[in-house]
Design a protein around this motif. Structure first.
Motif, PDB file in Angstrom:
ATOM      1  N   HIS A 277     -44.075  26.386  10.075  1.00  0.00           N
ATOM      2  CA  HIS A 277     -43.697  24.988   9.923  1.00  0.00           C
ATOM      3  C   HIS A 277     -44.827  24.303   9.155  1.00  0.00           C
ATOM      4  CE1 HIS A 277     -40.262  25.297  12.641  1.00  0.00           C
ATOM      5  NE2 HIS A 277     -41.029  26.029  13.434  1.00  0.00           N
ATOM      6  N   THR A 289     -42.955  16.686   5.688  1.00  0.00           N
ATOM      7  CA  THR A 289     -42.843  17.920   6.461  1.00  0.00           C
ATOM      8  C   THR A 289     -41.934  18.869   5.699  1.00  0.00           C
ATOM      9  OG1 THR A 289     -40.982  17.033   7.732  1.00  0.00           O
ATOM     10  CG2 THR A 289     -43.184  16.763   8.676  1.00  0.00           C
ATOM     11  N   SER A 313     -45.065  28.802  15.431  1.00  0.00           N
ATOM     12  CA  SER A 313     -44.701  28.292  16.753  1.00  0.00           C
ATOM     13  C   SER A 313     -44.674  29.398  17.807  1.00  0.00           C
ATOM     14  CB  SER A 313     -43.341  27.587  16.672  1.00  0.00           C
ATOM     15  OG  SER A 313     -42.353  28.490  16.218  1.00  0.00           O
TER      16      SER A 313
END
Length: 767
Positions: A277, A289, A313
């Motif tokens: 991410h 983002t 993550s």
């Protein structure tokens, strides 16, 4: 005996022979025959689920064939099937072998089962030389089992990079020997065989990201080969340190650069599984983002430090990379070139300020390139080496501009000579001497000189102006404007002499008929500075463009004055044309005569009578004596004898000169009017006629009597009919009517009711 075989019970005979043969074979003591029986041993392979045919040797046609089966690990044969050629019998236990049948003495096993693995014995009874003989055939049957579909099992389908993983290729069944092969296919790419791995199990230690992908295995024996479905090995790793790319690519000393107003794409890639991410920061402030940050229209505010943060993550691990992005922008507009003369040389100036980074400028002339510098560059060149038409180019280059920007200076001498003129300003208080010599590069230098060739004021480029206090003694004085240019020798000049204006008029005396149009013309002759022309009327008032009845028409050095609808009372008299400038003035007079038209003949009213209801009159007239006329004017007013007496007002105008009568309406019956008529010759009115009051027209009784009589007859007829009808229906209302007598002998009911009625009607008609 053999020929009588068909006369016995076939089944009993088969069973008897069956038991005898088995007994003899089981005891190991074959029945003695003149010749020893022949035995054959054959090995046959069959596949489970398939079909196999076991032959019983070769020889003469048998009388009886008996098949028996001995499983592996057993010594007791079991009868399977027997046939004498005419009949066949298969034992029930044969179903454990598959689908059993006999074909010409051969044993056919269909849908072969693993239980058919063992030894088969074929015993044949046949006749040879008139004696019974027995032959034996031994068949060893091997039942092969195909390998089942293999299955890949991973000890850890999602290992972290660096761990150990064991992959197993599991096969449920299959006849040995079984060989294995492995294949690896990346998540995006073609599969590749793992050379040297032939075991059902292999180890990845340590596992890395290159091991990620699909794993398949295949199992193979003498019967078949099958491949497994893929098992995905998802290796967890990352994120690595992000790599930032910028499009369009521009490399600067401290990072990247991009042009102002263009689209800039910043891409960030950090190898990671699962994918990272991304978060973008500009000067430590989050701006986006995602892996790609697009600046649709780059501006100067977008300059700064850009940081890409990558986050895994699954592992909760982070990495980042920072780059410097600088937005380049060119200077405004274009480079500006200028040239300034200096004694014996020319100075070339090129400037293009602003921009990031500053633009690089360079001069180039007829003899080659010149100096270069950022933002500003100056080049001095000797005038003796130059000629008219020499071209100098300044080139400006900037990283944010694809083509370079240019400005060019061409040296050339102005054409012709200086031009001199003068004008008056501030109400003729000052005289402005002007001199112009346009063109040239650099522009020419001009200066004013007096009669003693002394300079008046300072010099200037292309245009020179000098102010003089307006005085009458300036008339006749001469001034000189001198021009200089580095490419022109000798210096040209022009002269200017101040003088008072002079006037001419086309006609000093002009005549026009009343109501006509007249033009007064005045021409200016000479005068420096230029003079102002104007006209003064008979009362010495200035005639402007807005003065009623006049029109000014300037044509070059002429000023024409037009008089419209000339009136003796307002336009007759002397007009003056006046010319004024700062050193003097002059005037000329023009006399304008406005002549009247001759008087028209007199007019008399021949008839004036009322019309219907006294709301209109009929007027007729006649003219007396000679004369020209253009129309008539009828006037009316309330008579002095009646109420509302007043001044004369126009009752009708624009009457054609040929007319001799007119009907006039719009009268008030309660007012007594008086009328008169005048003849017109253009603007000249004749003597009014006598004043008359309208009278009623003469009375005519004959039409009235006829009209009254006709009306009376119609009324009488209608009244008679109405009365007669009413009397007939209501006889009791008229006692004067006589009742008719009844005739004797008649029935009263038969008397008629429609008896005649006598009525007397008197009608009086009043005319």
């Amino acid at each position: 005996m053999v020929g009588q075989r068909a006369q016995h019970d076939p089944v009993s005979l088969l069973l008897l022979i069956h038991l005898c043969l088995l007994h003899l074979r089981a005891s190991g003591q074959p029945h003695p025959t003149p010749e020893a029986p022949a035995e054959e041993v054959v090995s046959v392979q069959g596949v489970r689920g398939g079909s196999v045919e076991l032959a019983c040797g070769s020889g003469p046609a048998p009388l009886l064939v008996l098949w028996s089966f001995t499983p592996l690990g057993s010594l007791v044969p079991r009868p399977v099937a027997v046939t004498d050629g005419a009949m066949s019998k298969v034992e029930a236990i044969a179903s454990a072998l598959g689908v059993v049948s006999l074909r010409n003495g051969s044993l056919v096993l269909g849908e072969l089962r693993e239980g058919a693995r063992g030894h088969f014995l074929c015993q044949v009874l046949h006749v040879a030389g008139g004696q019974l003989h027995t032959a034996y055939s031994h068949v060893t049957l091997a039942v092969l089992v195909p390998v089942s579909k293999p299955q890949v099992r991973l000890s850890n389908p999602s290992p972290v990079e660096g761990a150990s993983v064991v992959a197993t290729c599991a096969v449920r069944e299959g006849t040995e020997p079984v060989t294995f092969a492995w294949q690896h296919q990346a998540s995006q790419g073609l599969g590749e065989a793992l050379v040297g791995v032939t075991e059902p199990l292999f180890r990845l230690d340590p596992v890395n990201r290159t091991h990620l992908g699909w794993y398949m295995c295949s199992a193979r024996n003498s019967v078949n080969r099958l491949s497994s479905d893929g098992a995905f090995l998802d290796v967890i790793y990352g994120p690595d340190k992000p790599v930032i790319t910028v499009e369009p690519l521009g490399l600067a000393e401290e990072g990247f650069w991009a042009s102002e107003r263009e689209e800039v794409t910043l891409s960030c890639l950090a190898a990671s599984n699962p994918p990272s991410h991304y978060v973008w920061l500009r000067d430590h402030t989050q701006v986006h983002t995602g892996p790609t940050y697009i600046i649709a229209r780059a501006g100067r505010v977008h300059t700064g430090l850009y940081t890409c943060l990558a986050h895994n993550s699954y592992l909760d691990s982070r990495t980042q990379t920072t780059v410097q992005l600088t937005i380049y922008y060119p200077p405004e507009a274009q480079p500006s070139c200028a040239v300034h003369p200096s004694p014996g040389a020319v100075t070339l100036l090129c400037a293009w300020p602003g921009g990031l980074p500053p633009a690089q400028l360079q001069w180039e002339g007829p003899q080659g390139p010149g100096p270069t510098a950022p933002s500003n560059v100056t080049w001095s060149h000797a005038a003796a080496q130059l000629s008219s038409g020499s071209i100098f180019t300044c080139t400006g280059r900037h990283p944010a501009l694809a083509p370079p920007a240019l400005c060019t200076v061409t040296l050339w001498e102005p054409l012709g000579r200086p031009t001199c003129w003068s004008t008056a300003t501030m109400g003729h208080q000052f005289i402005m001497l002007s001199c112009e010599w346009p063109g040239g590069e650099p522009p020419a230098t001009l200066s004013w000189l007096d009669e003693q060739q002394q300079p008046l004021g300072s010099s200037s480029s292309s245009t020179a102006v000098h102010l003089l206090q307006a005085q009458e003694d300036l008339a006749g004085r001469e001034f000189t404007c001198q021009g200089t240019h580095l490419l022109r020798t000798p210096d040209p000049h022009c002269h200017l002499q101040l003088e008072a204006p002079q006037l001419d008029v086309a006609e000093p005396r002009v005549s026009v008929l009343e109501g006509g149009e007249a033009w007064l013309e005045c021409s200016l002759r000479g005068g420096t500075p230029p003079a102002q022309l104007l006209w003064l009327g008979p009362q010495q008032q200035q005639v402007d463009h807005g003065t009623s009845g006049f029109m000014l028409h300037p044509e070059g050095a002429q000023l024409r004055l037009g008089i419209y609808d000339a009136d003796p009372a307002h336009h007759r008299g002397t007009y003056q044309c006046v010319a004024r400038n700062a050193v003097g003035n002059s005037s000329r007079s023009v006399l304008l005569e406005v002549l009247r038209y001759p008087a028209p003949p007199n007019v008399t009213i021949s008839r004036l009578t009322y019309g219907r209801h006294r709301r209109e009159v009929q007027l007729q007239w006649a003219i007396a004596g000679p004369g020209n006329l253009t129309g008539f004017l009828v006037q009316r007013k309330a008579s002095a004898l009646g109420p509302g007496a007043g001044a004369w007002e126009t009752a009708a105008s624009d009457i054609e000169p040929e007319s001799r009568g007119r009907r006039l309406g719009g009268l008030d019956p309660g007012v007594l009017y008086a009328f008169r008529i005048l003849a017109l010759n253009h603007h000249t009115a004749g003597h009014p006629s006598e004043v008359k009051i309208p009278v009623d027209p003469p009375f005519s009784a004959y039409p009235a009597v006829l009209g009254a009589a006709g009306t009376g007859m119609v009324v009488a007829t209608v009244a008679s009919l109405l009365v007669f009808q009413y009397a007939a229906r209501h006889p009791e209302t008229f006692p004067c009517l006589e009742t008719p007598t009844t005739t004797p002998g008649l029935d009263p009911a038969q008397e008629t009711t429609d008896a005649p009625v006598n009525v007397t009607i008197t009608v009086t008609a009043t005319p």
